[in-house]
Design a protein around this motif. Structure first.
Motif, PDB file in Angstrom:
ATOM      1  N   LEU A 199      17.270  71.450  50.604  1.00  0.00           N
ATOM      2  CA  LEU A 199      17.464  70.682  51.831  1.00  0.00           C
ATOM      3  C   LEU A 199      17.792  69.224  51.526  1.00  0.00           C
ATOM      4  O   LEU A 199      18.566  68.597  52.247  1.00  0.00           O
ATOM      5  CB  LEU A 199      16.223  70.791  52.724  1.00  0.00           C
ATOM      6  N   ALA A 200      17.164  68.672  50.495  1.00  0.00           N
ATOM      7  CA  ALA A 200      17.490  67.309  50.032  1.00  0.00           C
ATOM      8  C   ALA A 200      17.904  67.440  48.570  1.00  0.00           C
ATOM      9  O   ALA A 200      17.095  67.222  47.671  1.00  0.00           O
ATOM     10  CB  ALA A 200      16.282  66.399  50.185  1.00  0.00           C
ATOM     11  N   PRO A 201      19.143  67.836  48.301  1.00  0.00           N
ATOM     12  CA  PRO A 201      19.515  68.235  46.942  1.00  0.00           C
ATOM     13  C   PRO A 201      19.591  67.065  45.955  1.00  0.00           C
ATOM     14  O   PRO A 201      20.468  66.198  46.084  1.00  0.00           O
ATOM     15  CB  PRO A 201      20.906  68.873  47.126  1.00  0.00           C
ATOM     16  N   PRO A 202      18.722  67.050  44.948  1.00  0.00           N
ATOM     17  CA  PRO A 202      18.780  65.972  43.960  1.00  0.00           C
ATOM     18  C   PRO A 202      20.080  65.990  43.157  1.00  0.00           C
ATOM     19  O   PRO A 202      20.548  64.927  42.728  1.00  0.00           O
ATOM     20  CB  PRO A 202      17.565  66.229  43.054  1.00  0.00           C
ATOM     21  N   CYS A 203      20.699  67.186  43.006  1.00  0.00           N
ATOM     22  CA  CYS A 203      21.974  67.247  42.271  1.00  0.00           C
ATOM     23  C   CYS A 203      23.019  66.397  42.973  1.00  0.00           C
ATOM     24  O   CYS A 203      23.826  65.729  42.330  1.00  0.00           O
ATOM     25  CB  CYS A 203      22.448  68.689  42.149  1.00  0.00           C
ATOM     26  N   PRO A 251      15.785  70.976  39.917  1.00  0.00           N
ATOM     27  CA  PRO A 251      14.481  71.571  39.567  1.00  0.00           C
ATOM     28  C   PRO A 251      14.598  73.029  39.137  1.00  0.00           C
ATOM     29  O   PRO A 251      13.671  73.570  38.555  1.00  0.00           O
ATOM     30  CB  PRO A 251      13.685  71.484  40.875  1.00  0.00           C
ATOM     31  N   PHE A 252      15.762  73.654  39.424  1.00  0.00           N
ATOM     32  CA  PHE A 252      15.906  75.089  39.159  1.00  0.00           C
ATOM     33  C   PHE A 252      16.944  75.374  38.058  1.00  0.00           C
ATOM     34  O   PHE A 252      17.316  76.517  37.848  1.00  0.00           O
ATOM     35  CB  PHE A 252      16.273  75.805  40.462  1.00  0.00           C
ATOM     36  N   ASP A 253      17.424  74.319  37.404  1.00  0.00           N
ATOM     37  CA  ASP A 253      18.358  74.447  36.266  1.00  0.00           C
ATOM     38  C   ASP A 253      19.601  75.265  36.629  1.00  0.00           C
ATOM     39  O   ASP A 253      19.931  76.248  35.943  1.00  0.00           O
ATOM     40  CB  ASP A 253      17.636  75.086  35.061  1.00  0.00           C
ATOM     41  N   ILE A 254      20.283  74.874  37.672  1.00  0.00           N
ATOM     42  CA  ILE A 254      21.411  75.665  38.181  1.00  0.00           C
ATOM     43  C   ILE A 254      22.806  75.154  37.782  1.00  0.00           C
ATOM     44  O   ILE A 254      23.646  75.976  37.389  1.00  0.00           O
ATOM     45  CB  ILE A 254      21.329  75.744  39.733  1.00  0.00           C
ATOM     46  N   PRO A 255      23.121  73.866  37.895  1.00  0.00           N
ATOM     47  CA  PRO A 255      24.534  73.460  37.676  1.00  0.00           C
ATOM     48  C   PRO A 255      25.024  73.826  36.272  1.00  0.00           C
ATOM     49  O   PRO A 255      24.273  73.751  35.298  1.00  0.00           O
ATOM     50  CB  PRO A 255      24.492  71.938  37.857  1.00  0.00           C
ATOM     51  N   ARG A 256      26.292  74.223  36.195  1.00  0.00           N
ATOM     52  CA  ARG A 256      26.921  74.518  34.909  1.00  0.00           C
ATOM     53  C   ARG A 256      28.235  73.743  34.835  1.00  0.00           C
ATOM     54  O   ARG A 256      28.840  73.415  35.860  1.00  0.00           O
ATOM     55  CB  ARG A 256      27.184  76.036  34.770  1.00  0.00           C
ATOM     56  N   TYR A 257      28.676  73.485  33.578  1.00  0.00           N
ATOM     57  CA  TYR A 257      29.831  72.625  33.328  1.00  0.00           C
ATOM     58  C   TYR A 257      31.046  73.453  32.936  1.00  0.00           C
ATOM     59  O   TYR A 257      30.975  74.256  32.002  1.00  0.00           O
ATOM     60  CB  TYR A 257      29.487  71.643  32.206  1.00  0.00           C
ATOM     61  N   ASP A 258      32.137  73.262  33.657  1.00  0.00           N
ATOM     62  CA  ASP A 258      33.376  73.965  33.346  1.00  0.00           C
ATOM     63  C   ASP A 258      34.190  73.087  32.404  1.00  0.00           C
ATOM     64  O   ASP A 258      34.771  72.085  32.828  1.00  0.00           O
ATOM     65  CB  ASP A 258      34.146  74.243  34.652  1.00  0.00           C
ATOM     66  N   GLU A 259      34.187  73.478  31.137  1.00  0.00           N
ATOM     67  CA  GLU A 259      34.833  72.610  30.141  1.00  0.00           C
ATOM     68  C   GLU A 259      36.345  72.527  30.345  1.00  0.00           C
ATOM     69  O   GLU A 259      36.951  71.485  30.060  1.00  0.00           O
ATOM     70  CB  GLU A 259      34.506  73.095  28.731  1.00  0.00           C
ATOM     71  N   LYS A 260      36.943  73.602  30.852  1.00  0.00           N
ATOM     72  CA  LYS A 260      38.400  73.573  31.068  1.00  0.00           C
ATOM     73  C   LYS A 260      38.755  72.569  32.160  1.00  0.00           C
ATOM     74  O   LYS A 260      39.677  71.776  32.035  1.00  0.00           O
ATOM     75  CB  LYS A 260      38.883  74.957  31.480  1.00  0.00           C
ATOM     76  N   LEU A 261      38.010  72.622  33.270  1.00  0.00           N
ATOM     77  CA  LEU A 261      38.303  71.750  34.419  1.00  0.00           C
ATOM     78  C   LEU A 261      37.652  70.382  34.295  1.00  0.00           C
ATOM     79  O   LEU A 261      38.062  69.424  34.954  1.00  0.00           O
ATOM     80  CB  LEU A 261      37.823  72.413  35.715  1.00  0.00           C
ATOM     81  N   ASP A 263       5.351  69.117  36.542  1.00  0.00           N
ATOM     82  CA  ASP A 263       5.786  68.348  35.371  1.00  0.00           C
ATOM     83  C   ASP A 263       7.307  68.210  35.349  1.00  0.00           C
ATOM     84  O   ASP A 263       7.852  67.182  34.990  1.00  0.00           O
ATOM     85  CB  ASP A 263       5.272  68.964  34.069  1.00  0.00           C
ATOM     86  N   VAL A 264       8.005  69.296  35.778  1.00  0.00           N
ATOM     87  CA  VAL A 264       9.467  69.229  35.833  1.00  0.00           C
ATOM     88  C   VAL A 264       9.869  68.188  36.863  1.00  0.00           C
ATOM     89  O   VAL A 264      10.731  67.352  36.629  1.00  0.00           O
ATOM     90  CB  VAL A 264      10.052  70.609  36.206  1.00  0.00           C
TER      91      VAL A 264
END
Ligand code: SF4
Ligand code: SF4
Length: 243
Positions: free
Chosen positions: A79-83, A125-135, A221-222
């Motif tokens: 709801l309040a996305p830190p990402c 907090p849930f370790d979701i984003p991933r990095y698209d190296e091509k883009l 702690d996270v």
């Protein structure tokens, strides 16, 4: 506007991975090279080609019996996305909130450096984003906004054969989750909803969340570590006292 939400009842999940396959198919994500890791989980982690992953853990239940713990992991659409707070500082436009559903949407065409991406990933907090190296951009679950805007269910929800995944208006989904929790607690004393007040993807688990996955629930702690990182990212003009 309250927006949309998911309810994922892990007590009904059989680990069939229909949701995982449907997500990959709908999003036209490529197949992922994988190998046996000593677990039925396949592939080993989320990636830019895997927005939904059924995590498989085996652990001991309260009665001492060995048990499977299935966890269909995906972005929680906080709801309040830190990402988004972090991305707004590092790569404006890379993350936005959809007006109608309130989904958190990444635009993978907006460039972000690997170092700045790491800050975005670390603050989730849930370790979701991933990095698209091509883009050179970020990606994750989209809440199937393209389907939802046409009145369709998200592909993962539509594919689930056991009814473990539900989707709808947030208030109705929260009510459904609370009612199901009441039922499940009659059998499983530790049953709980995970962070229901903070996320749009509400999981019901019958045992400690960490038995399912290290990042199943926000941990104090996270949060402290990641909130400290967020503090560093914010400039004095937008400083938020979260100590
Ligand atoms: S789960 Fe992570 S990536 Fe998804 S909205 Fe929340 S902070 Fe962002
Ligand atoms: S909502 Fe769509 S993008 Fe997100 S996990 Fe489900 S199928 Fe994948």
């Amino acid at each position: 506007m309250p927006g949309k939400s998911f309810f994922i009842d892990t007590t009904k999940c059989t680990g069939c991975r229909g949701c995982q396959a449907a997500c990959k198919q709908w999003n036209r994500n490529a197949g992922t090279k994988t190998r046996q890791q000593g677990s039925y989980q396949n592939p080993p982690d989320l990636s830019t080609a895997t927005f939904k992953l059924v995590r498989f853990s085996d652990a001991f239940s309260a009665s001492g019996a060995q048990a499977w713990y299935f966890f269909p992991d995906q972005c929680r659409h906080c709801l309040a996305p830190p990402c988004k707070m972090a991305a707004d500082k590092k790569a404006p436009g890379a993350a936005r909130i959809d007006k109608r559903t309130r989904a958190v949407i990444f635009d993978s065409s907006v460039k972000i450096s690997p170092a700045d991406f790491k800050e975005v990933r670390d603050i989730c907090p849930f370790d979701i984003p991933r990095y698209d190296e091509k883009l050179g951009g970020m990606s994750k679950c989209t809440m199937c906004s393209d389907r939802v805007s046409e009145g369709l269910l998200p592909a993962c929800v539509k594919a689930c054969p056991t009814g473990a995944m539900q989707f709808g208006e947030r208030d109705a989904i929260r009510k459904m989750a609370e009612e199901r929790l009441d039922e499940v607690q009659n059998i499983y004393r530790k049953a709980a909803l995970i962070n229901p007040e903070a996320v749009r993807v509400i999981f019901l688990v019958k045992d400690d969340p960490e038995k399912y996955h290290r990042f199943a629930a926000r941990k104090a702690d996270v949060d402290i570590t990641r909130m400290a990182a967020l503090k560093r990212l914010l400039d004095p003009a937008t400083y938020l006292d979260i100590s």
